[in-house]
Design an enzyme around this catalytic site. Structure first.
Site, PDB file in Angstrom:
ATOM      1  N   GLY A 121       1.635  24.141   1.191  1.00  8.97           N
ATOM      2  CA  GLY A 121       1.029  23.262   0.209  1.00  8.97           C
ATOM      3  C   GLY A 121       0.008  22.373   0.882  1.00  8.97           C
ATOM      4  CB  ALA A 122      -1.920  19.452  -0.320  1.00  7.25           C
ATOM      5  CG  HIS A 165     -33.489  21.867  -4.582  1.00  5.02           C
ATOM      6  ND1 HIS A 165     -32.692  22.929  -4.229  1.00  5.02           N
ATOM      7  CD2 HIS A 165     -34.591  21.930  -3.791  1.00  5.02           C
ATOM      8  CE1 HIS A 165     -33.285  23.616  -3.260  1.00  5.02           C
ATOM      9  NE2 HIS A 165     -34.440  23.031  -2.984  1.00  5.02           N
ATOM     10  N   GLY A 169       5.708  25.779   5.102  1.00  7.65           N
ATOM     11  CA  GLY A 169       5.161  25.341   3.827  1.00  7.65           C
ATOM     12  C   GLY A 169       3.647  25.260   3.873  1.00  7.65           C
ATOM     13  CB  ALA A 198       4.863  20.615   4.817  1.00  2.00           C
ATOM     14  N   GLY A 217       0.816  -1.214   0.000  1.00  2.85           N
ATOM     15  CA  GLY A 217       0.000   0.000   0.000  1.00  2.85           C
ATOM     16  C   GLY A 217       0.841   1.251   0.000  1.00  2.85           C
TER      17      GLY A 217
END
Length: 464
Positions: A181-182, A443, A179, A268, A39
């Site tokens: 970012g994501a 809706h 950082g 990050a 993984g």
């Protein structure tokens, strides 16, 4: 040496294991080599367990705001150890799932360190023992790791990468995130919701700098409203860990350097591809700043050798790696898959509020020479968003004024990471503005904002 395989995959992350499964489905004899956990990083130490952490923080946030929903919740507290335990349990469950998928698809798994010892050969070493595998084709999917600050490498105690931040030895009280970012913003959001005092330092002039400028501006306001300190056009000049905390010298946008104390720091600032010591140099594999160069079918310059995921060109996203894995497997099997268009790859950031986007930003569309039509619809105009108590955010769409082509879509707000796929399908199918306008959106749903944003680009919005 074992009998030759049709395909050997080095690395079992979301690119590698998907490539192996698809190749097996196509009738190929497949082996996969993994040095740590099936993984890969995404499933065990990245995408999935971080979302488990963020879900706990989200629930905690809602519990603290129960009064807003007519509810009473007293004595609310967070147990960081229990939150981490749940996250690790989610990762373990999915790791076992990948193990099952390997058996189901009759993929031979070799655990150990894999090295290319010839153009069609990998040597797998574990505990001093080696297996030499021969493969007609090889896919490299070894992924990447967090980039360290050159002057302050992560120690796991006070200075963390994302991996340390997922299993904190203690709850930070005052956290520095370098950082935006994501990864940086997601952990900033998590720890802020969990009660830490968070400061984010970004060297560029806005947070989440790859996103549309309107999204960046909205997110910065939202994070400041939540209590975070956001410093853009700023940089960390020095970082020193002590037994009790971290001392950081931060150069602000005004050029002045100030020293601040934090309990912990998350770095990050990007990734480094895992391409060392796997035999690339001896084979003369072409690279670009450390990342492997590939063609539209994920082939390297070495015959029979493919590369996918974070060791290749950006964007460095799990779903991009998985799709590349399918393309490579199809090509190896002799099929003719479509090349992947990077502009059709959506990006998602699971901070609070969420961010999702696909295609060109407004600025990049204009820089590319397009005359654009732009629609922007706010969450406050959507009944479902108001009912959810999530009325902050917007949906923005960018169209080519001449052809009606959807050039880009950019969202910030609740559940936008689920909504973006509608625009992604539209871009992939090359739909134009009329196709979106004439589609019926149910809706009450948040997806109605997607419709309204398209209508708004052409002066036809109905609810604003």
């Amino acid at each position: 040496m074992a009998d030759p395989f049709d395909l050997i995959v080095l690395g079992s992350g979301p690119g590698g294991y998907v490539a192996a499964i698809r190749a097996s489905q196509l009738g190929l004899k497949v082996a996969i080599v993994e040095r740590e956990l099936l993984g890969g990083i995404c499933l065990n130490w990245g995408c999935i367990p971080t979302k488990a952490l963020l879900r706990s923080a989200e629930i905690y946030h809602y519990m603290q705001h129960a009064k807003d929903y007519g509810l009473v919740a007293d004595g609310i507290s967070a147990d960081i150890a229990a939150v981490v335990k749940r996250s690790r349990g989610v990762a373990k469950q999915l790791n076992q799932g990948v193990t099952h998928l390997m058996k189901k698809n009759k993929i031979t798994v070799f655990m150990g360190d894999g090295t290319l010892t010839a153009a069609n050969q990998i040597t797998v070493t574990k505990d001093g023992k080696s297996d030499v595998l021969s493969g007609k084709n090889i896919i490299l999917a070894t992924g990447a790791r967090a980039r360290d600050l050159p002057f302050a490498p992560a120690d796991g105690e006070r200075i963390w990468t994302y991996r340390h931040a997922m299993v904190p030895p203690e709850m930070p009280t005052k956290l520095l995130v370098i950082g935006s970012g994501a990864i940086g913003i997601e952990f900033a959001s998590f720890y802020n919701d969990m009660g830490a005092e968070v400061t984010v330092v970004e060297m560029l002039d806005r947070v989440v700098p790859v996103e549309d400028a309107d999204v960046s501006a909205f997110l910065e306001k939202a994070l400041k409203k939540q209590g975070m300190t956001i410093m853009t056009s700023a940089g960390v000049e020095s970082l020193k860990a002590t037994a009790t905390g971290v001392t950081a010298a931060i150069k602000g946008s005004d050029g002045k350097v100030a020293t601040s104390e934090f309990s912990h720091c998350i770095v990050a600032i990007g990734i480094v591809p895992n391409t060392e010591n796997i035999g690339l140099d001896a084979l003369g594999v072409a690279t670009d700043r450390g990342f492997l160069k590939t063609d539209a079918m994920c082939r390297t310059n070495v015959p029979g050798l493919y590369a996918i995921g974070d060791i290749t060109a950006p964007p460095w996203l799990a779903h991009k790696a998985s799709h590349e894995g399918v393309i490579a497997a199809e090509a190896i099997a002799g099929n003719h898959p479509h090349a992947m268009d990077p502009l059709n790859i959506p990006g998602c950031t699971y901070c609070h509020p969420q961010i999702a986007s696909v295609g060109l930003t407004e600025a990049k569309a204009k820089a590319a020479g397009y005359e654009v039509k732009v629609g922007n619809f706010p969450f406050i105009g959507n009944g479902k968003a108001i009912a959810l108590g999530e009325a902050e955010g917007f949906v923005k769409t960018v169209f080519d004024a001449k052809t009606g082509e959807l050039l880009g879509a950019h969202m910030i707000g609740a559940e936008v990471t689920e909504l973006i796929q509608g625009y992604t399908i539209g871009k992939t199918a090359e739909l134009v503005e009329a196709d979106f306008m004439e589609s019926v959106f149910p809706h009450p749903t948040l997806s109605e904002m997607m419709h309204e944003s398209v209508l708004g680009a052409y002066g036809r919005a109905l609810h604003i």
